[in-house]
Write a protein that holds these residues in place. Sequence first.
Motif: not given
Lengths: 192, 254
Positions: A107-127
């Motif tokens: 299992n995986q859980e990913n969160e990014i909080i942008n405090m400004d207008d940053g460019k955030s990216e999450i690539c969650p992969n299950l192989i």
Amino acid sequence: MNKILYVLDNNQSSEYQYNIVEDTIIFHFSINSSSKVKINLLTEGVQLYYYYSNINYSNHEFSIDIRHMKSNTHSEVINHGVNVFNKKLKYSVNGIVEKDCSGCICNQENEIINMDDGKSEICPNLIIDNYDVVANHGAYIGKFPFDKIFYLMSRGITRDEANRLLLHGFLIESDSIDVNRISQFLDEIQKI
Amino acid sequence: MLVIKDLSCSVKDSDYSILDHFSLTINDGEIHVIMGPNGVGKSTLSKVIMGHYQYEIHSGDILLDKESILNLDVDERSRKGLFLCMQDPTVIDGVSNSEFLRTAKNSITSKKVNLYTFIKELEDGMKDLSLDENMIHRSLNKGFSGGEKKKNEILQMKILKPKMIILDELDSGLDVDSLKIVCDNINSYLKENRTASLLIITHYPRILEYIKPNFVHILKDGKIVKTGDYQLALEIEKNGYHGINDISGDDVSE
């Protein structure tokens, strides 16, 4: 848990490899750093909890590979990041279960909080190369939900203080963390 | 004293109107009840009073102790003495109940509260509400049952000592015993704080068996259409909202 590890990256680029043979919790704290992590679960039935807490000020990447190499192994990966300024932050999170490894939980859980207008990216992969596996992933990028801010403010707490409480709770989520060992990271939260 | 004057509002960035020239005055020490069918704006009213960003005010005013609060942010309204006991209290992971309550108490009183006094007050409040003492160390509302969430709201009320309390669907999620405990605590609070006022938003008169209101209002189409006493709530329970024109109480003209 048999083993608890604390890791702190502070303005650096790091690579880590762990071969897990006993139940382990890893608390990985990161201040404005890039990291590559490779983890092999090598003993049948072994459990790994990985908590990654990250404060980001410039362009950085975090990647983690969790490879299940024995049956009935269990991994829980929780990645929480705060992208403070208008910068790029990328998480690549790979859960891998090999063909002859049955009964695994990945299992995986990913969160990014942008405090400004940053460019955030999450690539969650299950192989997953085995049918007898439980695997889940989740990803969220955005601001703190307003209903949480509203709730805190409705009790007289200022917006700044509400954000501070939420940041602290978000980055220091696990009750198992010994806060005496992460004073540098706690100081950094106060600066956000 | 809370005065809502001719208030009209809608959901922000939409034409969906919710409150329509709504007026209500709640004097110090009074208990008012708002009843009404689903979707007439009861919960919206509570959020608008509290200053939720989701709603846009088109006309009217809200006065607390003769001062307009429309331009105040949510936390400022709270520090003026408003308290909203929410229908579905928000879960906040990673923020412990005790840390949250202490921060809130510091903000409301504008000073750092004495730790010993705070813990004592907390323990007494939890005992009064039959709350498990471990819940204070758990994340805010996380894993709480419906009843524990509502009791936790009332614990906050007891600690923060507001003067105008809004209870939004307090009885939902509470079993009979828990409802009695919660209502006993509210009644004790009102007895100790004689000027504190209460606005109860509810579907059912069950809660009014324990907290006796001065006035019962029926909300329909965004405004109060009938006002009466406890008897009006009982008639609603018996006849439903369909027969609203046939039941007792004063019609409210525009």
